[in-house]
Design a protein around this motif. Structure first.
Motif, short mmCIF file in Angstrom:
data_model
loop_
_atom_site.label_atom_id
_atom_site.label_comp_id
_atom_site.label_asym_id
_atom_site.label_seq_id
_atom_site.Cartn_x
_atom_site.Cartn_y
_atom_site.Cartn_z
N ALA A 106 0.88 -1.18 0.00
CA ALA A 106 0.00 0.00 0.00
C ALA A 106 0.91 1.22 0.00
CB ALA A 106 -0.92 -0.01 1.21
N VAL A 107 1.58 1.43 -1.11
CA VAL A 107 2.59 2.48 -1.22
C VAL A 107 2.04 3.62 -2.07
CG1 VAL A 107 4.91 3.00 -2.08
CG2 VAL A 107 4.45 0.81 -0.96
N GLY A 108 2.41 4.85 -1.73
CA GLY A 108 1.94 6.01 -2.48
C GLY A 108 0.44 6.18 -2.32
N GLY A 109 -0.27 6.14 -3.45
CA GLY A 109 -1.71 6.27 -3.40
C GLY A 109 -2.38 5.18 -2.57
N GLY A 110 -1.74 4.02 -2.47
CA GLY A 110 -2.28 2.95 -1.63
C GLY A 110 -2.33 3.35 -0.17
N CYS A 111 -1.32 4.11 0.28
CA CYS A 111 -1.32 4.63 1.65
C CYS A 111 -2.45 5.64 1.83
CB CYS A 111 0.02 5.29 1.96
SG CYS A 111 1.08 4.35 3.05
N GLU A 112 -2.65 6.47 0.82
CA GLU A 112 -3.74 7.45 0.90
C GLU A 112 -5.09 6.74 0.97
OE1 GLU A 112 -3.53 11.25 -1.10
OE2 GLU A 112 -1.86 10.50 -2.31
N GLY A 142 -5.70 13.76 -0.97
CA GLY A 142 -6.10 14.17 0.37
C GLY A 142 -5.42 13.40 1.48
N GLY A 143 -4.52 12.48 1.11
CA GLY A 143 -3.90 11.62 2.12
C GLY A 143 -3.00 12.35 3.10
N GLY A 144 -2.33 13.41 2.65
CA GLY A 144 -1.48 14.16 3.57
C GLY A 144 -2.28 14.87 4.64
N SER A 145 -3.40 15.47 4.24
CA SER A 145 -4.26 16.17 5.20
C SER A 145 -4.85 15.18 6.21
CB SER A 145 -5.38 16.90 4.47
OG SER A 145 -4.84 17.92 3.63
N ARG A 146 -5.25 14.01 5.71
CA ARG A 146 -5.80 13.00 6.62
C ARG A 146 -4.74 12.51 7.59
NH1 ARG A 146 -8.31 11.56 1.70
NH2 ARG A 146 -10.54 12.04 1.77
N LEU A 147 -3.52 12.34 7.08
CA LEU A 147 -2.43 11.86 7.94
C LEU A 147 -2.14 12.87 9.05
CD1 LEU A 147 -0.42 9.46 8.12
CD2 LEU A 147 1.22 10.92 6.93
N LEU A 148 -2.18 14.16 8.73
CA LEU A 148 -1.94 15.20 9.74
C LEU A 148 -3.05 15.23 10.79
CD1 LEU A 148 -0.59 17.95 7.37
CD2 LEU A 148 0.63 17.06 9.38
N ASP A 149 -4.25 14.80 10.42
CA ASP A 149 -5.33 14.67 11.41
C ASP A 149 -5.17 13.40 12.24
OD1 ASP A 149 -6.60 17.01 10.70
OD2 ASP A 149 -8.02 16.05 9.34
N LEU A 150 -4.63 12.36 11.62
CA LEU A 150 -4.56 11.05 12.26
C LEU A 150 -3.42 10.93 13.26
CD1 LEU A 150 -5.69 8.08 12.25
CD2 LEU A 150 -4.02 7.62 10.43
N LEU A 151 -2.27 11.51 12.91
CA LEU A 151 -1.06 11.35 13.72
C LEU A 151 -0.61 12.68 14.31
CD1 LEU A 151 1.14 9.05 11.42
CD2 LEU A 151 -0.57 8.37 13.11
N ALA A 156 3.50 12.68 11.35
CA ALA A 156 2.94 12.75 10.00
C ALA A 156 3.94 13.39 9.04
CB ALA A 156 1.63 13.54 10.02
N LEU A 157 4.56 14.48 9.47
CA LEU A 157 5.53 15.16 8.62
C LEU A 157 6.74 14.27 8.32
CD1 LEU A 157 5.57 18.83 9.94
CD2 LEU A 157 4.86 18.05 7.67
N ALA A 158 7.15 13.49 9.30
CA ALA A 158 8.28 12.58 9.08
C ALA A 158 7.96 11.59 7.97
CB ALA A 158 8.62 11.84 10.37
N LEU A 159 6.74 11.06 7.96
CA LEU A 159 6.34 10.12 6.92
C LEU A 159 6.25 10.81 5.56
CD1 LEU A 159 3.59 8.00 8.71
CD2 LEU A 159 5.96 7.38 8.28
N LEU A 160 5.70 12.02 5.54
CA LEU A 160 5.51 12.73 4.28
C LEU A 160 6.83 13.25 3.70
CD1 LEU A 160 2.33 14.77 5.25
CD2 LEU A 160 2.40 12.79 3.72
N LEU A 161 7.71 13.77 4.55
CA LEU A 161 8.92 14.43 4.08
C LEU A 161 10.06 13.46 3.77
CD1 LEU A 161 8.95 17.51 6.49
CD2 LEU A 161 8.35 17.49 4.06
#
Length: 252
Positions: A106-112, A142-151, A156-161
């Motif tokens: 579940a990489v990239g869009g799969g994570c989203e 929208g996966g980045g915004s959801r991740l910032l709400d979730l973690l 979240a930034l560590a995973l994204l950056l």
């Protein structure tokens, strides 16, 4: 070959993405099919919980490259990205809980996609990663915004950056994955949890999912509490509620 496999049993609807030859990549046609299935499951009073998984070695690999790679610039990319983002919004706004049974990559869009579901249970063979930054793009569904709400923000930034690929256990340590199981035990564990939800009355399930939506809509806590009290008051004293209370009092 059917691109989606649907099974409804004992209050649980299982939606299986069945495009293993492209690692269950999301095409525009598949988005339309998933919208229809979600609407059907929400309208079906026999369905209380949804499970989404994939066939083969992948959960979701991202967008179908045959469609996405041809896009050049905002004018062409925006309609494609927006369409999938709309699907993921439909998943996270679903009136019934949605469980991602992450059977593989579940990489990239799969994570989203997984992040739009309300629960994430993973095989120990699953692989995760918000790798978009290494491709000179960002999360586009929208996966980045959801991740910032979730973690927590820093996690979240560590995973994204960093854009690193993570094992299922690493994703659980971050808080993105709820539970990890040996691959051969994943389905049994997911359905055992889903059955606990399916055993409950639909009216209560949908009411609690409403609490989630109010929170995600940004309503302040006092307003959410007010609505929660009102929601409970509307359910209070129903024949089903009274019957359960009377049985309890009889036992006492």
């Amino acid at each position: 070959m059917d691109t989606l496999l649907i099974r409804k049993e004992a209050g649980i609807a299982t939606i299986t993405l069945n495009r293993p030859h492209v690692h269950n990549a999301i095409s525009m046609e598949l988005v339309d099919e998933l919208h229809e299935v979600l609407a059907d499951c929400q309208a079906d009073p026999q369905v209380k919980v949804l499970v989404i998984t994939g066939t083969g070695k992948s959960f979701v690999s991202g967008g179908d490259l045959n469609q996405f790679i041809a896009a050049r610039g905002r004018a062409q990319a925006h309609p494609l990205l927006s369409k999938v983002a709309g699907l993921l919004s439909s998943i996270d706004r679903c009136t019934k809980p949605v469980i991602a049974m992450v059977n593989g990559a579940a990489v990239g869009g799969g994570c989203e996609f997984a992040g739009a579901c309300h629960f994430r249970f993973a095989s120990e063979q699953a692989l995760f990663g918000f790798v978009q930054i290494s491709m000179h793009i960002t999360t586009g569904w929208g996966g980045g915004s959801r991740l910032l709400d979730l973690l927590p923000e820093s996690k979240a930034l560590a995973l994204l950056l960093a854009g690193e690929r993570l094992s299922a256990q690493q994703a659980k340590a971050y808080g993105f994955v709820d539970e990890v199981y040996p691959h051969e035990q994943l389905a049994d564990a997911v359905y055992a949890f889903a059955q606990k939800i399916a055993a409950q009355p639909l009216v209560g399930i949908e009411a609690y999912m409403q609490l989630v939506r109010w929170k995600r809509e940004g309503l302040v806590r006092e307003e959410r509490i007010r609505r929660e009290v009102d929601q409970c008051a509307q359910l209070w004293g129903s024949p089903e509620h009274v019957s359960v209370v009377q049985k309890f009092l009889t036992k006492q």
